[in-house]
Design an enzyme around this catalytic site. Structure first.
Site, PDB file in Angstrom:
ATOM      1  N   VAL A  91      -2.459  -2.695  -3.266  1.00  0.00           N
ATOM      2  CA  VAL A  91      -2.550  -3.881  -4.110  1.00  0.00           C
ATOM      3  C   VAL A  91      -2.866  -5.062  -3.209  1.00  0.00           C
ATOM      4  O   VAL A  91      -2.183  -5.284  -2.197  1.00  0.00           O
ATOM      5  CB  VAL A  91      -1.232  -4.128  -4.872  1.00  0.00           C
ATOM      6  CG1 VAL A  91      -1.339  -5.391  -5.721  1.00  0.00           C
ATOM      7  CG2 VAL A  91      -0.881  -2.929  -5.739  1.00  0.00           C
TER       8      VAL A  91
ATOM      9  N   ASP B  52       8.811   4.972 -15.987  1.00  0.00           N
ATOM     10  CA  ASP B  52       9.151   4.709 -14.588  1.00  0.00           C
ATOM     11  C   ASP B  52       9.751   3.313 -14.408  1.00  0.00           C
ATOM     12  O   ASP B  52       9.427   2.600 -13.464  1.00  0.00           O
ATOM     13  CB  ASP B  52       7.922   4.880 -13.709  1.00  0.00           C
ATOM     14  CG  ASP B  52       8.278   5.161 -12.249  1.00  0.00           C
ATOM     15  OD1 ASP B  52       9.422   5.588 -11.987  1.00  0.00           O
ATOM     16  OD2 ASP B  52       7.423   4.957 -11.374  1.00  0.00           O
TER      17      ASP B  52
ATOM     18  N   SER C 189       0.839  -1.188   0.000  1.00  0.00           N
ATOM     19  CA  SER C 189       0.000   0.000   0.000  1.00  0.00           C
ATOM     20  C   SER C 189       0.874   1.238   0.000  1.00  0.00           C
ATOM     21  O   SER C 189       2.060   1.192   0.334  1.00  0.00           O
ATOM     22  CB  SER C 189      -0.935   0.008   1.218  1.00  0.00           C
ATOM     23  OG  SER C 189      -0.169   0.056   2.418  1.00  0.00           O
ATOM     24  N   GLY C 190       0.268   2.352  -0.397  1.00  0.00           N
ATOM     25  CA  GLY C 190       0.968   3.625  -0.427  1.00  0.00           C
ATOM     26  C   GLY C 190      -0.031   4.751  -0.560  1.00  0.00           C
ATOM     27  O   GLY C 190      -1.253   4.528  -0.506  1.00  0.00           O
TER      28      GLY C 190
END
Length: 365
Positions: free
Chosen positions: A23, A132, A17-18
């Site tokens: 996810v 990225d 998580s963030g």
């Protein structure tokens, strides 16, 4: 945090998580197939532009047919949330592998680079720039193969989308906000390759300004990598885009020629075996070792009615479901992410979730 769950799936484990979301590992109720579900965070879902970008990532994955990129099963959106349902890969992120096991030997690093470059090549072929590429966004599977993940800030080739990326892997032109190019992805892949070989990034400024200057002006530190691959590193980290391979596919051709000449015809077999052995040492971190395979009551999912590519037509993958990296959530940026998109509009009133996997490829690089 939103408690909304994609209809038709039962969550069993959070993989990461963030700020941009989380996810989770989930089970499709009708089939028992395990998948990775990437939820857009509630805070971003209510801000203009971010749902638009999330949808764009799903459409991109839906149009990208590649064995080297995590596959899309469904994009699901409702007034309560948005999620991308993806293939689950039984492996670990390259970041985890480097942190736990240290630098790779040249053959393993070349195999790792080739696999993820092939994912980039498939994206470049339809005109998509990842922007990225980094160790967090490369997954290493139990057989030593690799896949590229997280197209959260990907754009069409030539798009002027401002400064975006992860600073340690950004090409010189990315720092100036130049239009997106496949050559910038080649630079980031080479920076990651350098880190695989040495255990550290090619440049390590004490702050963003110093790091930017190093990427733009500092000599390429080729003396730190084995002599056999120095020319690959020199080419991939060239300051000028036109001095690098123009696309990932061209870089793969150069890589194969160098590897075959220096390490012999069976370099790839040995490198993949080495990677598989390293992943085996981290077996307890694999999703297959961390969660049960049970299912619960069935929930209804309404699928979109538009045309789809054959491989994305069903949520049933061709092999057991596997891991999406905990580190591979949206917007892994240390720089300002452009918010130029218009509002996604008023939320639909229906409580049913809708899904789509359609995509319109852009012009190739």
């Amino acid at each position: 945090m939103s408690t909304w769950v994609v209809p038709g799936y039962t969550e069993s484990l959070e993989l990461g998580s963030g700020a941009s979301g989380r996810v989770v590992l989930a089970v499709h109720a009708d089939t028992g197939v395990r998948v990775a579900v990437k939820y857009l965070s509630e805070s971003l879902r209510t801000r203009p532009g971010f749902v638009h970008d999330f949808r764009a990532e799903a459409r991109l994955l839906g149009g990208l047919q590649s064995h080297y990129v995590t596959g899309l099963y469904e994009y699901v959106e409702s007034p309560r949330g948005a999620a991308i349902v993806m293939e689950l890969v039984d492996g670990v992120s390259l970041r985890t592998l480097l942190t736990r096991q240290g630098p790779l030997d040249p053959e393993a690093a070349l195999v790792l680079l080739k696999g993820s470059l092939l994912g980039l090549a498939d994206a470049h072929r339809i005109g998509v720039v990842h922007r990225d590429y980094k160790p967090e966004n490369v997954l290493v599977e139990t057989d030593g193969s690799s896949k590229l993940v997280d197209f959260g800030i990907a754009v069409d080739t030539g798009t002027s989308a401002g400064v975006a990326g992860t600073p340690s892997y950004m090409a010189p032109e990315q720092w100036t906000g130049a239009p997106a190019s496949c050559a910038a992805d080649v630079y980031a892949a080479t920076a990651t390759f350098f880190e695989c070989l040495t255990g550290h990034k090619p440049y390590s400024g004490d702050n963003i300004a110093e790091l930017a200057l190093q990427h733009v002006d500092a000599p390429v530190p080729v003396e730190e990598v084995p002599a056999a691959v120095r020319e690959l590193v020199r080419r991939g980290l060239a300051k000028e885009p036109d001095q690098r391979p123009a696309q990932a596919e061209a870089f793969v051709t150069e890589l194969e020629a160098v590897a075959g000449a220096v390490y012999g015809a069976d370099w790839e077999e040995r490198g993949r075996a080495r990677l598989a052995a390293l992943v085996a040492l981290l077996a307890l971190l694999l999703p297959s070792a961390r969660s049960p395979r049970s299912t619960t009551d069935t929930a209804r999912t309404v699928l979109g009615q538009g045309p789809r590519h054959d491989w994305a037509r069903s949520w049933r993958p061709g092999r057991p479901g596997m891991l999406v990296s905990a580190a591979a959530v949206l917007l892994g940026l240390l720089l300002t992410y452009g918010m130029q998109h218009a509002s996604a509009g008023t939320a639909e009133r229906t409580a049913d979730a809708l899904a789509t996997t359609t995509a319109v490829p852009a012009e190739a690089c």
